[in-house]
Design an enzyme around this catalytic site. Structure first.
Site, PDB file in Angstrom:
ATOM      1  CG  HIS A 120      -1.837  -1.173   1.261  1.00 34.22           C
ATOM      2  ND1 HIS A 120      -3.022  -1.221   0.581  1.00 34.22           N
ATOM      3  CD2 HIS A 120      -1.717  -2.374   1.881  1.00 34.22           C
ATOM      4  CE1 HIS A 120      -3.613  -2.388   0.781  1.00 34.22           C
ATOM      5  NE2 HIS A 120      -2.831  -3.105   1.572  1.00 34.22           N
ATOM      6  CB  SER A 147       9.409 -20.680  11.329  1.00 31.69           C
ATOM      7  OG  SER A 147       9.393 -22.078  11.314  1.00 31.69           O
ATOM      8  NE  ARG A 188      26.614 -20.848   5.429  1.00 27.92           N
ATOM      9  CZ  ARG A 188      26.419 -22.043   4.867  1.00 27.92           C
ATOM     10  NH1 ARG A 188      26.955 -22.314   3.676  1.00 27.92           N
ATOM     11  NH2 ARG A 188      25.683 -22.965   5.469  1.00 27.92           N
TER      12      ARG A 188
END
Length: 202
Positions: A120, A147, A188
């Site tokens: 937005h 997660s 990495r």
């Protein structure tokens, strides 16, 4: 398919260019939303593999073989999500799919990940009628997303990349890299040394 006039085509063209559009302007796309089917999927028994598969095929734009998508999951549309073969999506995966989200083969996504194609405007005067912009997301083959990751509009995550838990991905991530952080940055490359990681002693 949606029956469209010139005004609707003009809105779709603007959306495709990543320009601002409003909720009212995009309302003609409502038939593409799969909210009732997603509600039904999230209440099917885990052991009803055939029923869950049949629902996924009706919800998603396309879905490959051997797909696992744990309940609950959420999607703005569902029909704009395309998933390849051997996909694993854990609980509370959210697709904000106002435009396409394309996920390749062998992708794994951990719990509570959000893939959002839509943002937005910064200035409040531009947010009337839920004005927004949308850009597609692409996740290439064999990506692993940890997660509580958020992937933002327009991002491409390259082949084999690993995104660390809790990251906010606001820019493209190159193939075969480990990236983490807020904002997410490459830390990495992935190398042959990683083939030995967490293996039992020989």
């Amino acid at each position: 398919m949606i029956d469209m006039g010139d005004d609707e085509r003009a809105v779709l063209e603007r959306i495709g260019q990543g320009l601002l559009y409003t909720e009212s302007e995009a309302s003609f796309q409502a038939p593409l939303r799969r909210a009732d089917l997603i509600f039904e999927y999230n209440r099917t028994r885990p052991g009803d593999a055939a029923g869950r598969r049949a629902l996924l095929e009706r919800i998603l734009g396309s879905v490959g073989a051997r797909t696992v998508l744990n309940s609950p999951f959420h999607a703005g549309f569902g029909s704009n999500v395309h998933i390849g073969d051997d996909f694993f999506g854990n609980v509370n995966l959210t697709f904000v799919d106002d435009v396409e989200i394309r996920i390749g083969n062998g992708v794994m996504i951990a719990p509570s990940v959000t893939l959002t194609t839509t943002g937005h405007p910064i200035h409040p005067d531009l947010r009337e009628d839920f004005r927004r912009f949308s850009e597609p997301i692409v996740i290439e083959d064999k990506v692993w997303i940890g997660s509580n990751v958020v992937v933002l509009p327009g991002v491409r995550i390259g082949y084999g990349a690993v995104i660390g838990a809790g990251s906010v991905v606001s820019r493209d991530i190159p193939p075969m890299t480990v990236a983490v952080g807020v904002p997410c940055r490459v830390v990495r490359p992935i190398s042959a040394d990683d083939l030995k990681n967490r293996l039992a002693p020989s």
